[in-house]
Scaffold this active site. Structure first.
Site, short mmCIF file in Angstrom:
data_model
loop_
_atom_site.label_atom_id
_atom_site.label_comp_id
_atom_site.label_asym_id
_atom_site.label_seq_id
_atom_site.Cartn_x
_atom_site.Cartn_y
_atom_site.Cartn_z
N ARG A 248 0.84 -1.20 0.00
CA ARG A 248 0.00 0.00 0.00
C ARG A 248 0.88 1.25 0.00
NH1 ARG A 248 -4.83 -1.77 4.29
NH2 ARG A 248 -5.29 -3.75 3.24
N ARG A 263 2.09 1.61 10.39
CA ARG A 263 1.59 1.95 9.05
C ARG A 263 2.77 1.87 8.08
NH1 ARG A 263 -3.05 4.77 7.80
NH2 ARG A 263 -3.22 5.50 9.95
N GLU A 335 -7.16 0.34 14.80
CA GLU A 335 -7.68 -0.78 14.00
C GLU A 335 -6.67 -1.91 13.85
OE1 GLU A 335 -8.68 -1.86 9.37
OE2 GLU A 335 -8.77 0.26 9.98
N ARG A 375 0.73 -4.76 12.67
CA ARG A 375 -0.11 -4.12 13.69
C ARG A 375 -0.37 -5.06 14.87
NH1 ARG A 375 -4.47 0.06 11.01
NH2 ARG A 375 -2.95 1.21 9.76
#
Length: 412
Positions: A248, A263, A335, A375
């Site tokens: 991403r 991230r 999240e 994460r």
């Protein structure tokens, strides 16, 4: 659909433009059929005609030829415009979804107990400091080799990833999912069909020379796995658990989560994916959520479940639930997993249908993250840390770490 677009914060006029294009597609199709029918009828009359009548018919035939060609072009153009507008339209938002933006979610439930590190007599370290103490995370060399938001997992960090993946696949397999190792590169129709070339296109990596896309989730190849197929109803539900690298750009996240591995541009993930009859999609959505909750509970993490607001759904989801784990050094929930009911949105675009008796119709697709590795490592390190910089290993992972109960620092 206008109300759905409005709830998403998307262009409502797109609905009217689509209706107008579809009307032109229909009317130009009727016009083409009428002209072709007349052309065929004329073709039967000309051989029988003589003299001035035949000359008139031949003249009309020439005109019809031009008219049919023009009507055909008009029909094709209207059809192309209709399809292009359809691809820009998001899924129909479920009526129970809270309306609003990123902060307008509704908290449905909370699980686990948030640790009071003050009462335990020490200040918690963040995951990067812990990862460096354990010899588990190296972001400096990741940046040296590949740039910002890349990293190495080293030593027990690499072993922890493998343990998480194996434990997640074991849970999914026990629940009846078929394990899958999926391609990381897909064709444009696979990416567009799942809805990732709309609002999410800025985060997608594209290889121009090959016209292939790097997937941001194994949802894409798992959704396209049955593309252009008809599945017998008695085979449903079909459930797959895909493991893949994910890529991403994080184009809209400038300045966000720049420290550590929360991230990043590349990570590994175990993803659940279901094909079900449309009438079963909401029940399957709840099942996927329960499997996610079971996974996070087994990792002994405090977390909450939120009903994601309409403007934060993503184009393919009619409804989405996120499980957010508590991150001690950030003092908030973040999240970790997400599950989406995409109803018939993806199956229509990818031409995946179910045969139920004599009826053939689109089916429903759903996806749910089981373990996004970096994460999850962040949450485990921070929530299970001890005063000396060691980290307690959740029991569910110990069999996959050689029985190890604690990850010990390699440097102090």
């Amino acid at each position: 659909m206008r109300a759905s677009q409005r709830a998403r914060g998307e262009d409502v006029a797109l609905v009217d433009a689509l209706l107008s294009a579809d009307e032109r597609r229909r009317s130009s199709g009727v016009r083409f059929d009428e002209l072709r029918a007349e052309q065929k009828q004329l073709g039967k009359q000309i051989p029988k005609a003589t003299g001035d009548e035949k000359a008139g018919l031949l003249k009309r035939a020439e005109q019809l030829k031009a008219d049919v060609k023009a009507a055909d072009a008009e029909r094709d153009a209207a059809d192309a415009e209709t399809q292009e507008l359809l691809l820009r339209l998001g899924n129909l938002v479920h009526p129970d979804v809270p309306v609003g933006g990123e902060e307008d979610f509704v908290t449905l439930e909370t699980h686990g107990t948030i640790r009071d590190f003050g009462a335990e007599g020490f200040e918690p370290k963040d995951h990067l400091e812990l990862g460096q103490l354990l010899g588990a995370i190296d972001v400096e060399r990741g940046a040296k080799v590949s740039g910002s938001r890349f990293y190495f997992l080293t030593g027990v960090g690499a072993l922890l990833e493998l343990a998480l993946v194996n434990a997640a696949i074991a849970q999914a397999t026990a629940a009846g999912f078929t394990p899958m190792l999926t391609p990381a590169l897909v064709r444009p129709q696979s990416m567009a069909g799942t809805g990732f070339l709309g609002q999410a296109a800025q985060d997608v990596y594209h290889l121009d020379k090959d016209d292939l896309y790097l997937v941001g989730t194994s949802e894409v190849p798992l959704a396209a796995y049955h593309m252009d197929e008809i599945i017998d109803a008695d085979r449903l539900p079909l459930r797959y658990a895909g493991f893949s690298p994910c890529f991403r750009r994080e184009a809209g996240s400038h300045g966000k989560d720049t420290r550590g591995i929360f991230r990043v541009h590349q990570f590994d993930k175990v993803e659940m994916f279901s094909y079900v009859a449309p009438e079963d999609s909401q029940a399957e959505h709840q099942r996927l959520l329960e499997w996610e909750k079971q996974w996070l509970t087994s990792l002994e993490l405090p977390f909450r479940v939120i009903d994601v607001a309409s403007a934060d759904l993503g184009s393919s989801a009619a409804r989405k639930f996120d499980c957010e784990a508590w991150i001690p050094t950030q003092g908030k929930y973040r999240e970790l997993t997400s599950t989406s009911d995409c109803t018939e949105f993806q199956s229509r675009r990818l031409s995946i249908r179910v045969r139920d008796g004599k009826q053939v119709k689109p089916l429903a697709t759903l996806n749910g993250t089981l373990c996004a590795v970096p994460r999850t490592i962040v949450a485990i390190l921070e929530n299970h840390q001890q005063a000396d910089g060691s980290v307690r290993v959740p029991e569910v992972l110990r069999p996959y770490l050689g029985g190890r109960e604690v990850l010990e620092p390699v440097s102090r």
